[in-house]
Design a protein around this motif. Structure first.
Motif, PDB file in Angstrom:
ATOM      1  N   ALA A  22     -33.326 -25.145  56.059  1.00 20.86           N
ATOM      2  CA  ALA A  22     -32.654 -23.939  55.581  1.00 20.86           C
ATOM      3  C   ALA A  22     -33.370 -22.686  56.074  1.00 20.86           C
ATOM      4  O   ALA A  22     -32.732 -21.674  56.395  1.00 20.86           O
ATOM      5  CB  ALA A  22     -32.587 -23.940  54.056  1.00 20.86           C
ATOM      6  N   GLN A  75     -31.719 -19.887  58.400  1.00 20.20           N
ATOM      7  CA  GLN A  75     -31.734 -18.493  57.980  1.00 20.20           C
ATOM      8  C   GLN A  75     -32.267 -17.600  59.094  1.00 20.20           C
ATOM      9  O   GLN A  75     -31.683 -16.554  59.405  1.00 20.20           O
ATOM     10  CB  GLN A  75     -32.601 -18.322  56.729  1.00 20.20           C
ATOM     11  N   GLU A 101     -31.359 -28.464  60.544  1.00 19.51           N
ATOM     12  CA  GLU A 101     -30.986 -27.392  59.623  1.00 19.51           C
ATOM     13  C   GLU A 101     -30.404 -27.922  58.321  1.00 19.51           C
ATOM     14  O   GLU A 101     -30.566 -27.306  57.267  1.00 19.51           O
ATOM     15  CB  GLU A 101     -29.992 -26.451  60.297  1.00 19.51           C
ATOM     16  N   THR A 102     -29.724 -29.047  58.374  1.00 16.51           N
ATOM     17  CA  THR A 102     -29.122 -29.606  57.161  1.00 16.51           C
ATOM     18  C   THR A 102     -30.053 -30.580  56.447  1.00 16.51           C
ATOM     19  O   THR A 102     -29.694 -31.137  55.413  1.00 16.51           O
ATOM     20  CB  THR A 102     -27.807 -30.333  57.503  1.00 16.51           C
ATOM     21  N   SER A 146     -28.607 -21.326  50.979  1.00 22.28           N
ATOM     22  CA  SER A 146     -27.933 -21.915  52.117  1.00 22.28           C
ATOM     23  C   SER A 146     -28.282 -23.375  52.300  1.00 22.28           C
ATOM     24  O   SER A 146     -27.797 -24.028  53.192  1.00 22.28           O
ATOM     25  CB  SER A 146     -28.314 -21.154  53.404  1.00 22.28           C
ATOM     26  N   SER A 147     -29.145 -23.884  51.430  1.00 21.80           N
ATOM     27  CA  SER A 147     -29.571 -25.274  51.537  1.00 21.80           C
ATOM     28  C   SER A 147     -28.644 -26.159  50.720  1.00 21.80           C
ATOM     29  O   SER A 147     -28.430 -25.913  49.530  1.00 21.80           O
ATOM     30  CB  SER A 147     -31.007 -25.434  51.023  1.00 21.80           C
TER      31      SER A 147
END
Length: 213
Positions: free
Chosen positions: A11, A15, A42-43, A77-78
């Motif tokens: 995350a 960002q 990222e995920t 955003s996570s």
């Protein structure tokens, strides 16, 4: 090592990428990996190797140190970061005025990054505003800073002191075997790679200084 202290690494990378207006494909192209790998990192479905992590931070113009810091925007955003979860709790701590890692960091208070290829980084402390990575590094048996075997390079000056186990350092065209009590120092722009060929973890204290810009 406290398994609860795990920042949302993917995350934080996402960002930083979005803040710089860099597309996922553009970042993958700069790093030299596939867009799907960047997406998985990222995920949180995949962890980067040390070499990939440094390549990502160099491409984004951020420090590795910054990836230990947890912010509400990163947690938001996570996937799955909801109230009551560890990332959310860490974000709440990070939002407290004056929060800092130090001057004393207890053994159970280290922030930890679990990387690919059997490598664990534990942050030993930080001084706000200083661009420096102060880490307890563990290479598990068979662990390596690069899963592909490629050498890495990144900004900064690197200092390391091995406390237990053995670690093989490839530095340019030379290869060195570090044993307990041995130390190394070199410019991190020199191509290099670490690997643990032994049967026990290799543990040491590492300090990488220098601005990433």
């Amino acid at each position: 090592m406290s398994p609860a202290v795990v920042p949302p690494l993917g995350a934080r990378i996402r960002q930083a990428r979005l803040e710089r207006g860099t597309s996922l494909r553009a970042l993958a192209r700069q790093v030299g990996v596939s867009p799907s790998l960047v997406s998985q990192i990222e995920t949180g479905k995949s962890q980067p190797s040390v070499s990939t992590l440094y390549a990502i931070t160099t491409a984004l113009g951020i420090s590795v140190e910054s990836l230990f810091d947890v912010r509400e925007s990163a947690v938001a955003s996570s996937p799955g970061a909801s109230p009551g979860t560890v990332p959310h709790a860490l974000a709440a701590l990070a939002a407290e005025p004056g929060r800092r890692i130090g001057p004393l960091v207890g053994a159970d208070g280290r922030e930890t990054l679990e990387l690919d290829s059997g490598v664990v980084w534990e942050r030993l402390g930080r001084v706000p505003g200083a661009e420096a990575d102060f880490l307890l590094v563990t290479y598990r048996p068979g662990g390596s800073s690069s899963g592909s075997g490629a050498l890495m390079r990144h900004p900064g000056t690197e200092y390391g002191h091995l406390t237990s186990g053995e670690l093989v350092l490839t530095l340019g065209f030379e290869e060195y075997t570090l044993r307990p009590g041995d130390s190394v120092c070199f410019e991190s722009t020199t191509p290099h790679r670490y690997r643990n060929d032994g049967e026990v973890p290799a543990v040491g204290v590492w300090f990488v200084s220098g601005d990433v810009q």
